[in-house]
Design an enzyme around this catalytic site. Structure first.
Site, PDB file in Angstrom:
ATOM      1  N   ASN A 230       0.858  -1.184   0.000  1.00  9.80           N
ATOM      2  CA  ASN A 230       0.000   0.000   0.000  1.00  9.80           C
ATOM      3  C   ASN A 230       0.894   1.233   0.000  1.00  9.80           C
ATOM      4  OD1 ASN A 230      -1.952   1.949   0.335  1.00  9.80           O
ATOM      5  ND2 ASN A 230      -2.362   1.443   2.477  1.00  9.80           N
TER       6      ASN A 230
ATOM      7  N   LYS B 197       0.047   4.279  -0.209  1.00  7.44           N
ATOM      8  CA  LYS B 197      -0.612   5.418   0.435  1.00  7.44           C
ATOM      9  C   LYS B 197      -0.462   6.676  -0.441  1.00  7.44           C
ATOM     10  CE  LYS B 197      -0.008   3.198   4.896  1.00  7.44           C
ATOM     11  NZ  LYS B 197       0.176   3.362   6.359  1.00  7.44           N
TER      12      LYS B 197
ATOM     13  N   HIS C 102      -9.069   0.611   5.051  1.00  4.54           N
ATOM     14  CA  HIS C 102      -7.813   0.833   5.761  1.00  4.54           C
ATOM     15  C   HIS C 102      -8.065   1.744   6.960  1.00  4.54           C
ATOM     16  CE1 HIS C 102      -3.730   2.218   6.603  1.00  4.54           C
ATOM     17  NE2 HIS C 102      -3.329   1.102   6.021  1.00  4.54           N
TER      18      HIS C 102
ATOM     19  N   GLU D   5      -6.633   4.257   8.095  1.00  3.36           N
ATOM     20  CA  GLU D   5      -6.558   5.695   7.830  1.00  3.36           C
ATOM     21  C   GLU D   5      -7.855   6.206   7.211  1.00  3.36           C
ATOM     22  OE1 GLU D   5      -1.814   5.071   7.322  1.00  3.36           O
ATOM     23  OE2 GLU D   5      -3.030   5.393   5.518  1.00  3.36           O
TER      24      GLU D   5
ATOM     25  N   GLU E  55      -4.753  -5.423  10.592  1.00  2.00           N
ATOM     26  CA  GLU E  55      -3.749  -4.392  10.829  1.00  2.00           C
ATOM     27  C   GLU E  55      -4.003  -3.698  12.167  1.00  2.00           C
ATOM     28  OE1 GLU E  55      -1.989  -2.563   6.953  1.00  2.00           O
ATOM     29  OE2 GLU E  55      -4.076  -1.973   7.082  1.00  2.00           O
TER      30      GLU E  55
ATOM     31  N   GLY F 258       2.883   2.123  10.753  1.00  2.00           N
ATOM     32  CA  GLY F 258       3.746   3.284  10.589  1.00  2.00           C
ATOM     33  C   GLY F 258       4.512   3.689  11.830  1.00  2.00           C
TER      34      GLY F 258
ATOM     35  N   SER G 182       3.926  -2.294  10.312  1.00  2.00           N
ATOM     36  CA  SER G 182       5.385  -2.266  10.478  1.00  2.00           C
ATOM     37  C   SER G 182       6.036  -3.578  10.066  1.00  2.00           C
ATOM     38  CB  SER G 182       5.762  -1.883  11.925  1.00  2.00           C
ATOM     39  OG  SER G 182       5.332  -0.564  12.220  1.00  2.00           O
TER      40      SER G 182
END
Length: 263
Positions: A16, A18, A100, A102, A174, A180, A220
Site C-alpha cells: 500500500n 498510500k 484501511h 486511515e 492491521e 507506521g 510495520s
C-alpha cells in the site's frame, strides 16, 4: 487454532503506497520491483489513483497485481471526487483495498460504509483486500476481538455464507497501533488474532470459508520480522506500508512469503 489448510492458501503480499510518490519516484520504484521474482505467490501494489495507469505500464502484468487504495460506496453519478467500482474495472484493475484504518479514522469509513464499498466492488467483479484492526486503547481494553468481529460481521451480513463471494476477499488484520510506528505486533499476538479471526469464520460463515480465506498481517512489516510472522499457521501474507516503497525492502518480504509457500 492450527490451520492445516495453510498449504492450500496462496500467500498474498500487498504494497500500500498510500499518498506517496511522484511520477519520477514511482517510475524508479517500478524499475526496482520489476527485477523481483514473484513466482508462486500473489503480489499486489496500490499506487495513488493518478498513477495507476503509469504503474500498469511499468510493471509486468504476470508478476504484479495493480490495485486501487479505495473505492466509492456509490455508483457513477453526481459524486464529486469519487471513483466508482466499475470505473476501476474499466481501467483494467482487478483489485481494491477497502477499509484501511486511515480511511476509517480520517475519512469516515464506518463498518456500514465499508460493507457498501465491498458490495460495490464485488458487483463490479473486483477482488477486495478488506482491512480491520484495533487501536492501542481498544487493545488495552481487551476489545481486539470485539472490534475485529464487528468489522467481519458487517460484511458477513451482506454476503452470508456465499463462498464464491468470500473467495474474492482477502482479510488484512492491521493493528492500528503498529501501522507506521515501527512497532510490529509480535508473532504470538499476531497469530492469536489471526487464529481467532479464522475461528470466527468457522463459527459464523462456514468451515470451508474459514479454511480457504487468506488472512494477512499489516503493521510495520519489514525484512527483520517477516519470516517469523509468515511462519505462523494462520498468517497468509502481508499488507506492507513504508517498506513497500523501497524495492530492496519489499523484495525480502516477498521472498519470505515465497519460502512459506514451498513448505
Amino acid at each position: 487454532m492450527a490451520a492445516p489448510a495453510k498449504a492450500t492458501r496462496t500467500p498474498y503480499v500487498g504494497g500500500n503506497w498510500k499518498c506517496n510518490g511522484t511520477v519520477a519516484s514511482v517510475t524508479a520504484l517500478c524499475e526496482g520491483l520489476s527485477k523481483i521474482d514473484t513466482k508462486g505467490i500473489e503480489v499486489m501494489v496500490a499506487p495513488i489513483a493518478t498513477q495507476i495507469r503509469l504503474v500498469q505500464t511499468k510493471l509486468p502484468k504476470d508478476a504484479f497485481i495493480v490495485s486501487s487504495q479505495n473505492v466509492s460506496a456509490t455508483k457513477q453519478g453526481a459524486f464529486t471526487g469519487e471513483i466508482a467500482a466499475d470505473q476501476l474495472a474499466d481501467l483494467g484493475l482487478t483489485t481494491t483495498i477497502i477499509g484501511h484504518s486511515e480511511r476509517r479514522a480520517m475519512f469516515g469509513d464506518t463498518n456500514a460504509v465499508i460493507t457498501e464499498k465491498v458490495k460495490q466492488a464485488l458487483a463490479a467483479k473486483l477482488k477486495v483486500v478488506a482491512c480491520l484492526g484495533e487501536t492501542l486503547e481498544e487493545r488495552k481494553q481487551d476489545k481486539v476481538e470485539e472490534v475485529c468481529f464487528a468489522s467481519l460481521q458487517a460484511i458477513a451480513d451482506a454476503l452470508g455464507g456465499d463462498k464464491a463471494a468470500w473467495d474474492q476477499i482477502v482479510i488484512a488484520y492491521e493493528p492500528v497501533w503498529a501501522i507506521g510506528t515501527g512497532v510490529a505486533c509480535d508473532k504470538e499476538k499476531a497469530q492469536a488474532t489471526h487464529a481467532s479471526l479464522r475461528k470466527w469464520f468457522k463459527e459464523n460463515v462456514s468451515e470451508d470459508v474459514a479454511a480457504s480465506i487468506r488472512i494477512i498481517y499489516g503493521g510495520s512489516v519489514k525484512p527483520a520480522n517477516c519470516e517469523e510472522l509468515i511462519a505462523q499457521p494462520d498468517i497468509d501474507g502481508f499488507l506492507v506500508g513504508g517498506a513497500a516503497l523501497k524495492a530492496d525492502l519489499f523484495g525480502p518480504i516477498i521472498k519470505a512469503a515465497q519460502g512459506s509457500a514451498s513448505k
